[in-house]
Design a protein around this motif. Structure first.
Motif, PDB file in Angstrom:
ATOM      1  N   PRO A 266       0.977 -27.275  99.761  1.00  0.00           N
ATOM      2  CA  PRO A 266      -0.292 -26.846  99.184  1.00  0.00           C
ATOM      3  C   PRO A 266      -0.133 -25.864  98.025  1.00  0.00           C
ATOM      4  O   PRO A 266      -0.765 -26.028  96.982  1.00  0.00           O
ATOM      5  CB  PRO A 266      -1.020 -26.191 100.355  1.00  0.00           C
ATOM      6  N   ALA A 267       0.716 -24.871  98.175  1.00  0.00           N
ATOM      7  CA  ALA A 267       0.886 -23.864  97.113  1.00  0.00           C
ATOM      8  C   ALA A 267       1.539 -24.473  95.878  1.00  0.00           C
ATOM      9  O   ALA A 267       1.143 -24.189  94.750  1.00  0.00           O
ATOM     10  CB  ALA A 267       1.712 -22.684  97.618  1.00  0.00           C
TER      11      ALA A 267
ATOM     12  N   GLN B 256      -1.008 -26.697  94.152  1.00  0.00           N
ATOM     13  CA  GLN B 256      -2.047 -25.867  93.553  1.00  0.00           C
ATOM     14  C   GLN B 256      -1.522 -25.218  92.278  1.00  0.00           C
ATOM     15  O   GLN B 256      -2.196 -25.211  91.247  1.00  0.00           O
ATOM     16  CB  GLN B 256      -2.501 -24.784  94.543  1.00  0.00           C
TER      17      GLN B 256
ATOM     18  N   HIS C 113      -1.364 -27.806  89.550  1.00  0.00           N
ATOM     19  CA  HIS C 113      -2.687 -28.093  88.974  1.00  0.00           C
ATOM     20  C   HIS C 113      -3.039 -27.074  87.898  1.00  0.00           C
ATOM     21  O   HIS C 113      -3.477 -27.432  86.802  1.00  0.00           O
ATOM     22  CB  HIS C 113      -3.757 -28.107  90.059  1.00  0.00           C
ATOM     23  N   PHE C 114      -2.848 -25.802  88.201  1.00  0.00           N
ATOM     24  CA  PHE C 114      -3.202 -24.763  87.232  1.00  0.00           C
ATOM     25  C   PHE C 114      -2.257 -24.764  86.028  1.00  0.00           C
ATOM     26  O   PHE C 114      -2.681 -24.478  84.906  1.00  0.00           O
ATOM     27  CB  PHE C 114      -3.283 -23.394  87.895  1.00  0.00           C
TER      28      PHE C 114
ATOM     29  N   SER D  20      -8.468 -27.963 101.908  1.00  0.00           N
ATOM     30  CA  SER D  20      -8.734 -28.449 100.555  1.00  0.00           C
ATOM     31  C   SER D  20      -8.132 -27.525  99.503  1.00  0.00           C
ATOM     32  O   SER D  20      -8.160 -26.311  99.646  1.00  0.00           O
ATOM     33  CB  SER D  20     -10.241 -28.572 100.319  1.00  0.00           C
ATOM     34  N   LEU D  21      -7.619 -28.127  98.443  1.00  0.00           N
ATOM     35  CA  LEU D  21      -7.072 -27.372  97.325  1.00  0.00           C
ATOM     36  C   LEU D  21      -8.119 -27.278  96.230  1.00  0.00           C
ATOM     37  O   LEU D  21      -9.066 -28.058  96.184  1.00  0.00           O
ATOM     38  CB  LEU D  21      -5.818 -28.066  96.791  1.00  0.00           C
ATOM     39  N   LEU D  22      -7.956 -26.320  95.336  1.00  0.00           N
ATOM     40  CA  LEU D  22      -8.905 -26.111  94.243  1.00  0.00           C
ATOM     41  C   LEU D  22      -8.590 -27.030  93.070  1.00  0.00           C
ATOM     42  O   LEU D  22      -7.428 -27.222  92.724  1.00  0.00           O
ATOM     43  CB  LEU D  22      -8.845 -24.659  93.775  1.00  0.00           C
ATOM     44  N   SER D  23      -9.623 -27.575  92.479  1.00  0.00           N
ATOM     45  CA  SER D  23      -9.486 -28.364  91.261  1.00  0.00           C
ATOM     46  C   SER D  23     -10.845 -28.399  90.581  1.00  0.00           C
ATOM     47  O   SER D  23     -11.819 -27.842  91.094  1.00  0.00           O
ATOM     48  CB  SER D  23      -9.004 -29.788  91.567  1.00  0.00           C
TER      49      SER D  23
ATOM     50  N   LEU E  88      -2.534 -34.394 100.327  1.00  0.00           N
ATOM     51  CA  LEU E  88      -1.724 -33.795  99.264  1.00  0.00           C
ATOM     52  C   LEU E  88      -1.230 -34.860  98.287  1.00  0.00           C
ATOM     53  O   LEU E  88      -1.211 -34.645  97.077  1.00  0.00           O
ATOM     54  CB  LEU E  88      -0.546 -33.019  99.860  1.00  0.00           C
TER      55      LEU E  88
ATOM     56  N   PHE F 189      -4.198 -35.760  96.116  1.00  0.00           N
ATOM     57  CA  PHE F 189      -4.436 -34.673  95.168  1.00  0.00           C
ATOM     58  C   PHE F 189      -3.464 -34.768  93.994  1.00  0.00           C
ATOM     59  O   PHE F 189      -3.857 -34.730  92.828  1.00  0.00           O
ATOM     60  CB  PHE F 189      -4.291 -33.327  95.892  1.00  0.00           C
TER      61      PHE F 189
END
Length: 143
Positions: free
Chosen positions: A44-45, A48, A51-52, A96-99, A124, A127
Motif C-alpha cells: 500500500p505505501a 501510494q 501514485h504521488f 483504499s488508497l488515495l487517488s 492493489l 490500483f
C-alpha cells in the motif's frame, strides 16, 4: 508544512534527491535504466508513493520482490462506517488508497466485512494497473 507531507518527503522523496538509481537489466534486454526515485515494495505505501510521484511527473520505479502487489496481506475491510459522508468513510476505509479517481476504492473488489485474503492484493494490482504505475515485479534488491 503538513506533517504527512513532510513524512512522505523524508520516506520516499529524499532518497531520490541524494542520487539517481541505476537498475541493471539482463543481457538480452537494452541498457540499464536510470530513475530519480526508487520505491521499494509494491504494498500500500509503495503504490501510494508511486501514485504521488507519477502525479508530480517524477522519474520513478517501484521495485517489488514478489510477483504481485501486497502479496503479504491478510487484512479486514472497514468500509461500513454507518455514515454517508465520503471523506469520513475514506478516512476509516483502511484498505483504499488515495487517488484522483473516486471509483478506485477497495469496495470495487469486495463489499464483504471480512473479505477473502486474496482480495487486497487484487485491489492493489487494480490500483497499479488502472493508474499506470511503473512497477517492476520479481526484483530482489538484496542487502
Amino acid at each position: 508544512m503538513d506533517r504527512l507531507l513532510l513524512l512522505l518527503l523524508l520516506l520516499f522523496l529524499l532518497p531520490g534527491l541524494i542520487g539517481s538509481v541505476l537498475i541493471d537489466k539482463p543481457a538480452d534486454q537494452p541498457a540499464a535504466d536510470r530513475y530519480d526515485y526508487c520505491v521499494l515494495g509494491a504494498g500500500p505505501a509503495g503504490l501510494q508513493a508511486g501514485h504521488f510521484l507519477a502525479r508530480a511527473r517524477r522519474n520513478y520505479v517501484i521495485l517489488e520482490r514478489n510477483s504481485g502487489p501486497g502479496s503479504f496481506f491478510n487484512i479486514i475491510n472497514k468500509i461500513y462506517t454507518g455514515r454517508r459522508n465520503r471523506e469520513f468513510n475514506l478516512r476509516h476505509d483502511w484498505n483504499s488508497l488515495l487517488s484522483d479517481r473516486p471509483d478506485l476504492l477497495f469496495q470495487r473488489i469486495s463489499r464483504d466485512l471480512y473479505p477473502h485474503a486474496d482480495a487486497y492484493p487484487r485491489y492493489l494490482r487494480l490500483f497499479a494497473e488502472e493508474l499506470g504505475l511503473a512497477v517492476r515485479y520479481g526484483v530482489d534488491v538484496g542487502r
